[in-house]
Design a protein around this motif. Structure first.
Motif, PDB file in Angstrom:
ATOM      1  N   ALA A  84      21.771  42.543 -22.412  1.00  0.00           N
ATOM      2  CA  ALA A  84      22.306  43.904 -22.373  1.00  0.00           C
ATOM      3  C   ALA A  84      23.415  43.999 -21.332  1.00  0.00           C
ATOM      4  N   GLU A  85      23.214  43.333 -20.199  1.00  0.00           N
ATOM      5  CA  GLU A  85      24.240  43.338 -19.150  1.00  0.00           C
ATOM      6  C   GLU A  85      25.515  42.645 -19.642  1.00  0.00           C
ATOM      7  N   GLN A  86      25.348  41.533 -20.356  1.00  0.00           N
ATOM      8  CA  GLN A  86      26.497  40.818 -20.906  1.00  0.00           C
ATOM      9  C   GLN A  86      27.251  41.680 -21.923  1.00  0.00           C
ATOM     10  N   ILE A  87      26.472  42.356 -22.791  1.00  0.00           N
ATOM     11  CA  ILE A  87      27.085  43.235 -23.792  1.00  0.00           C
ATOM     12  C   ILE A  87      27.843  44.371 -23.106  1.00  0.00           C
ATOM     13  N   ASP A  88      27.265  44.931 -22.049  1.00  0.00           N
ATOM     14  CA  ASP A  88      27.935  46.010 -21.315  1.00  0.00           C
ATOM     15  C   ASP A  88      29.242  45.495 -20.707  1.00  0.00           C
ATOM     16  N   ALA A  89      29.192  44.266 -20.173  1.00  0.00           N
ATOM     17  CA  ALA A  89      30.414  43.695 -19.591  1.00  0.00           C
ATOM     18  C   ALA A  89      31.476  43.471 -20.662  1.00  0.00           C
ATOM     19  N   GLU A  90      31.044  42.956 -21.816  1.00  0.00           N
ATOM     20  CA  GLU A  90      31.978  42.740 -22.916  1.00  0.00           C
ATOM     21  C   GLU A  90      32.541  44.063 -23.420  1.00  0.00           C
ATOM     22  N   ARG A  91      31.662  45.101 -23.478  1.00  0.00           N
ATOM     23  CA  ARG A  91      32.122  46.418 -23.921  1.00  0.00           C
ATOM     24  C   ARG A  91      33.151  46.973 -22.940  1.00  0.00           C
TER      25      ARG A  91
END
Length: 221
Positions: A184-191
């Motif tokens: 989720a943290e990675q997805i937030d960073a990518e977003r």
């Protein structure tokens, strides 16, 4: 050092659930432990010492063993007693003394007195038989204690298995939660990176559009 003399056994009787129960034991405490009672039935008046000849003979033949018979009946005490056959009618409950006395009272106008209950004396037990019974009780008590230890060991083992299974499940859940949080943290960073790129692209396009629109207006003039 001389061996400690064994205590003389006595016969104790109570009613628990669907059964009358009797046992030959050296003390009330030993009887309560054998019955598995959680409270002092003797102080509550629910248990007593008995000198009934038949009951004493039965318990002394199997000292330390809990004998039973259907509650309220007057049959022999045995190790394997059947359930009362008239539970549905409520007749298996022991009759109280007060009710018995009421039924024994003479009818109006009658002078006949109720028959007096004859109490049978307990059988005499010589010293040799008493020592033998006490030894048998001690043996039965050791067997019960060994059975209790075995059951406790089984419960401890079951608790250990359950605790281990819980620990494994909790560890798996924690591991999955950490993996989820990381993704989720990675997805937030990518977003966030995509949002930044989208803003940059919008700014670039706004600038280019204005330049091209200005050139178009000059060409039309």
């Amino acid at each position: 050092m001389p061996a400690k003399p064994k205590r003389k056994l006595k016969t104790y009787q109570t009613s628990l659930g669907f059964y009358d129960q009797a046992i030959a034991a050296p003390s009330m405490k030993a009887a309560l432990e054998a019955w598995g009672a959680s409270s002092n039935l003797f102080h509550q008046g629910a248990a007593k010492e008995t000198d009934d000849r038949d009951i004493v003979a039965a318990t002394m033949a199997r000292p330390g063993v809990v004998l039973r018979r259907p509650v309220g009946s007057d049959g022999p005490f045995t190790e394997s007693a059947a359930l009362p056959t008239d539970l549905a009618e409520g007749e298996a409950r022991p009759r109280s003394k007060s009710k018995t006395k009421t039924r024994l009272k003479s009818r109006p106008g009658s002078t006949k007195r109720p028959a007096r209950t004859v109490r049978t004396a307990s059988p005499e037990i010589d010293d040799q038989a008493a020592r033998k019974a006490a030894a048998a009780f001690a043996k039965e008590e050791k067997r019960r204690e060994a059975e209790r230890r075995k059951e406790e060991a089984a419960r401890t083992k079951a608790r250990a298995r359950r605790d281990k299974a819980v620990a494994i499940a909790e560890a798996a859940l924690d591991r999955a939660r950490r993996e989820h949080d990381a993704r989720a943290e990675q997805i937030d960073a990518e977003r966030a990176a995509l949002d930044e790129r989208a803003e940059a692209e919008q700014a670039r396009w706004d600038k280019q559009r204005k330049t091209l629109e200005h050139a178009l207006r000059r060409a039309r003039a």
